[in-house]
Design an enzyme around this catalytic site. Structure first.
Site, PDB file in Angstrom:
ATOM      1  N   ASP A  44       0.839  -1.192   0.000  1.00  0.00           N
ATOM      2  CA  ASP A  44       0.000   0.000   0.000  1.00  0.00           C
ATOM      3  C   ASP A  44       0.877   1.245   0.000  1.00  0.00           C
ATOM      4  O   ASP A  44       1.435   1.634   1.026  1.00  0.00           O
ATOM      5  CB  ASP A  44      -0.910  -0.011   1.227  1.00  0.00           C
ATOM      6  CG  ASP A  44      -1.858   1.183   1.241  1.00  0.00           C
ATOM      7  OD1 ASP A  44      -2.888   1.107   0.551  1.00  0.00           O
ATOM      8  OD2 ASP A  44      -1.547   2.187   1.913  1.00  0.00           O
ATOM      9  N   TYR A  49       3.872   9.501   0.179  1.00  0.00           N
ATOM     10  CA  TYR A  49       4.863   8.822   1.008  1.00  0.00           C
ATOM     11  C   TYR A  49       6.288   9.100   0.519  1.00  0.00           C
ATOM     12  O   TYR A  49       7.240   8.904   1.275  1.00  0.00           O
ATOM     13  CB  TYR A  49       4.615   7.316   1.050  1.00  0.00           C
ATOM     14  CG  TYR A  49       3.250   6.922   1.563  1.00  0.00           C
ATOM     15  CD1 TYR A  49       2.436   7.837   2.238  1.00  0.00           C
ATOM     16  CD2 TYR A  49       2.744   5.644   1.373  1.00  0.00           C
ATOM     17  CE1 TYR A  49       1.166   7.486   2.694  1.00  0.00           C
ATOM     18  CE2 TYR A  49       1.489   5.268   1.834  1.00  0.00           C
ATOM     19  CZ  TYR A  49       0.708   6.198   2.485  1.00  0.00           C
ATOM     20  OH  TYR A  49      -0.549   5.832   2.925  1.00  0.00           O
ATOM     21  N   LYS A  78      -2.021   6.008  -4.499  1.00  0.00           N
ATOM     22  CA  LYS A  78      -3.067   6.990  -4.203  1.00  0.00           C
ATOM     23  C   LYS A  78      -2.807   8.314  -4.909  1.00  0.00           C
ATOM     24  O   LYS A  78      -1.654   8.720  -5.099  1.00  0.00           O
ATOM     25  CB  LYS A  78      -3.160   7.238  -2.693  1.00  0.00           C
ATOM     26  CG  LYS A  78      -3.349   5.970  -1.873  1.00  0.00           C
ATOM     27  CD  LYS A  78      -3.420   6.267  -0.392  1.00  0.00           C
ATOM     28  CE  LYS A  78      -3.394   4.991   0.434  1.00  0.00           C
ATOM     29  NZ  LYS A  78      -2.055   4.374   0.473  1.00  0.00           N
ATOM     30  N   HIS A 111      -6.686   9.776  -2.205  1.00  0.00           N
ATOM     31  CA  HIS A 111      -6.088   9.715  -0.870  1.00  0.00           C
ATOM     32  C   HIS A 111      -6.945  10.439   0.172  1.00  0.00           C
ATOM     33  O   HIS A 111      -7.190   9.918   1.252  1.00  0.00           O
ATOM     34  CB  HIS A 111      -4.686  10.321  -0.916  1.00  0.00           C
ATOM     35  CG  HIS A 111      -3.797   9.859   0.191  1.00  0.00           C
ATOM     36  ND1 HIS A 111      -2.429   9.787   0.065  1.00  0.00           N
ATOM     37  CD2 HIS A 111      -4.058   9.435   1.452  1.00  0.00           C
ATOM     38  CE1 HIS A 111      -1.907   9.349   1.189  1.00  0.00           C
ATOM     39  NE2 HIS A 111      -2.867   9.132   2.055  1.00  0.00           N
TER      40      HIS A 111
END
Length: 321
Positions: A44, A49, A78, A111
């Site tokens: 994921d 990130y 996302k 997201h």
């Protein structure tokens, strides 16, 4: 192998995956590679990130060594808030795919239900929440505009399934009115301190699979010095959780994960330690009693950690109000 959840898109999603939030760039490739060796198949990730290139290298290494085939993996990413304008969606997805070194995502999520002004990746990537300095600058993109662009990803073969993250009930009902492709999954903060049962009821009724993140509650947020996280007893140190763990001769982490998976949710824990990776992965080979599930559910206090105002001061992003 982990059990799978059949999505409304027709694809199987592993019920136990590996979360990539806060996985440091310096070790991300090795962490992903080792997680694949430990049995994980769902990863994921997200633009926000900032580690998708490194995670992709871990995937590539595992594939090149014959440990796994691409079609055996389930890779999630996302759409960040600054790319909600319809014309921005496909270009950023293609960039993210290139970063991962793959041709398609298995699942691609919105997201947050927050549209912010576009920031060109050449200027700053990942863009974060602020346009410049501490300025929050909204975009005029509606969720309908963004979702229509998300649907085009399926048509173009860029993502097999699409879904949503951090959405609340009213917005989901609205989205379902115009969606040509229904969300396959809803990803939410879900732990004993934040059960969100009515949201779970909605998802079940509408055939939307739910993925729980931050399964260990405040543990993921202590480094941000969130006072409501710091003041709580960590779930894995709570005497009630520890007594349930002792009853089943299991670590407290497995109890917290099984509380979610036994109730039909997917989970995405992470760890850089091989022993913990393996332990987290092995949370579906035993069952909790209904009484113990109810006891853990009784921890619910409606305490949310992952919201913008917990990271920085703002009066513009009360998205969970």
């Amino acid at each position: 192998m982990a059990p799978v959840i059949k999505l409304n898109s027709g694809y199987d999603m592993p019920q136990v995956g590996f979360g990539l939030w806060k996985v440091d760039n310096a070790v991300a490739a090795d962490v992903v590679y080792n997680a694949i060796k430990a049995g994980y198949r769902l990863f994921d990730g997200a633009c926000d990130y900032g580690n998708e290139v490194e995670c992709g290298k871990g995937v590539a290494r595992a594939i090149s060594e014959g440990i796994v085939k691409r079609e055996e993996l389930f890779i999630v990413s996302k759409l960040w808030n600054t790319f909600h304008d319809g014309e921005r969606v496909q270009p950023i997805v293609k960039k993210q795919l290139a970063d991962w070194g793959i041709d398609y995502f298995d699942l691609y999520l919105i997201h947050f239900p927050v549209a912010l002004e576009y920031v060109d990746p050449s200027v700053r990537y990942p863009p974060g929440w602020h346009y410049q300095g501490d300025e929050i600058r909204p975009s005029k993109a509606t969720i309908q505009e963004t979702w229509t662009a998300m649907e085009s990803l399926v048509d173009a073969g860029l993502s097999r399934s699409i879904g949503i993250s951090n959405f609340q009930a009213q917005l989901i009902y609205d989205l379902l009115r115009y969606a040509k492709i229904r969300p396959a999954t809803l990803q939410i903060e879900h732990h004993p301190f934040l059960v969100q049962q009515e949201l779970l009821n909605l998802a079940k009724r509408e055939g939307i699979a739910v993925t729980a993140y931050s399964s260990f509650g405040p543990a993921s947020f202590l480094e941000f010095n969130m006072q409501h996280a710091v003041k709580l007893t960590p779930l894995m140190e709570d005497e009630t959780i520890k007594s349930i763990a002792a009853k089943y001769n299991r670590p407290a982490s497995q109890i917290l994960l099984r509380w979610a998976t036994q109730r039909g949710l997917a989970v995405i824990p992470k760890s850089s330690r091989q022993e913990t990776m393996v332990s987290n992965f092995q949370n579906t080979d035993f069952d909790l009693s209904e009484e113990d599930i109810a006891t853990i559910t009784g921890f619910n206090r409606g305490i949310r950690f992952n919201q913008p105002s917990n990271y920085f001061p703002t009066e513009l992003l009360w998205i969970f109000g």
